[in-house]
Scaffold this motif. Sequence first.
Motif, PDB file in Angstrom:
ATOM      1  N   ALA A  94       0.821  -1.213   0.000  1.00  0.00           N
ATOM      2  CA  ALA A  94       0.000   0.000   0.000  1.00  0.00           C
ATOM      3  C   ALA A  94       0.853   1.260   0.000  1.00  0.00           C
ATOM      4  N   GLU A  95       1.915   1.274   0.815  1.00  0.00           N
ATOM      5  CA  GLU A  95       2.719   2.490   0.894  1.00  0.00           C
ATOM      6  C   GLU A  95       3.492   2.763  -0.395  1.00  0.00           C
ATOM      7  N   LYS A  96       3.664   1.743  -1.232  1.00  0.00           N
ATOM      8  CA  LYS A  96       4.339   1.925  -2.517  1.00  0.00           C
ATOM      9  C   LYS A  96       3.341   2.102  -3.664  1.00  0.00           C
ATOM     10  N   GLY A  97       2.042   2.043  -3.358  1.00  0.00           N
ATOM     11  CA  GLY A  97       1.030   2.279  -4.374  1.00  0.00           C
ATOM     12  C   GLY A  97       0.785   1.114  -5.328  1.00  0.00           C
ATOM     13  N   HIS A  98       1.073  -0.093  -4.888  1.00  0.00           N
ATOM     14  CA  HIS A  98       0.892  -1.271  -5.745  1.00  0.00           C
ATOM     15  C   HIS A  98      -0.535  -1.810  -5.591  1.00  0.00           C
ATOM     16  N   THR A  99      -1.449  -1.214  -6.332  1.00  0.00           N
ATOM     17  CA  THR A  99      -2.879  -1.501  -6.189  1.00  0.00           C
ATOM     18  C   THR A  99      -3.233  -2.960  -6.440  1.00  0.00           C
ATOM     19  N   ALA A 100      -2.688  -3.545  -7.495  1.00  0.00           N
ATOM     20  CA  ALA A 100      -3.020  -4.943  -7.804  1.00  0.00           C
ATOM     21  C   ALA A 100      -2.556  -5.870  -6.680  1.00  0.00           C
ATOM     22  N   THR A 101      -1.402  -5.578  -6.123  1.00  0.00           N
ATOM     23  CA  THR A 101      -0.877  -6.385  -5.025  1.00  0.00           C
ATOM     24  C   THR A 101      -1.733  -6.199  -3.773  1.00  0.00           C
ATOM     25  N   VAL A 102      -2.132  -4.969  -3.496  1.00  0.00           N
ATOM     26  CA  VAL A 102      -3.022  -4.692  -2.366  1.00  0.00           C
ATOM     27  C   VAL A 102      -4.328  -5.460  -2.535  1.00  0.00           C
ATOM     28  N   ASN A 103      -4.901  -5.407  -3.737  1.00  0.00           N
ATOM     29  CA  ASN A 103      -6.159  -6.111  -3.997  1.00  0.00           C
ATOM     30  C   ASN A 103      -6.016  -7.614  -3.803  1.00  0.00           C
ATOM     31  N   ALA A 104      -4.889  -8.166  -4.230  1.00  0.00           N
ATOM     32  CA  ALA A 104      -4.661  -9.604  -4.054  1.00  0.00           C
ATOM     33  C   ALA A 104      -4.560  -9.945  -2.570  1.00  0.00           C
ATOM     34  N   LEU A 105      -3.748  -9.202  -1.842  1.00  0.00           N
ATOM     35  CA  LEU A 105      -3.538  -9.498  -0.424  1.00  0.00           C
ATOM     36  C   LEU A 105      -4.822  -9.313   0.385  1.00  0.00           C
TER      37      LEU A 105
END
Length: 124
Positions: A94-105
């Motif tokens: 989240a702090e790096k702005g990785h939306t797809a990764t946030v959504n997966a996690l």
Amino acid sequence: AGTHNANVEAVDEEECYTALMLAAEEGHTATVNALAGTYNANVDAVNRWDGKTALMFAAEKGHTATVNALAGTYNANVDAVDRWDGKTALMFAAEKGHTATVNALAGTYNANVDAVNRWDGKTA
């Protein structure tokens, strides 16, 4: 091809990384699959320096396919916290702005969105 008996849990003396952590940080999903799947590398091993896991390294860099392999295929602990700040993989993504990764996690692997870090009490 013969058996070479390499130690997949060996740690780099300078940075305290395992091979799995290095592969995850670089987004080398095929290598992660080989290490975790074929050679049974410990997906929840922590870096002796900062307590990060392979999942945290992959999430911080936004390597969603690698996150999917670690969390989905190999059941890495999505709510593990690092030693310094108490951050989770979700917080790093989240702090790096990785939306797809946030959504997966958060969406697929049910990472705790209400977890707070030790540094300043922030959530992802």
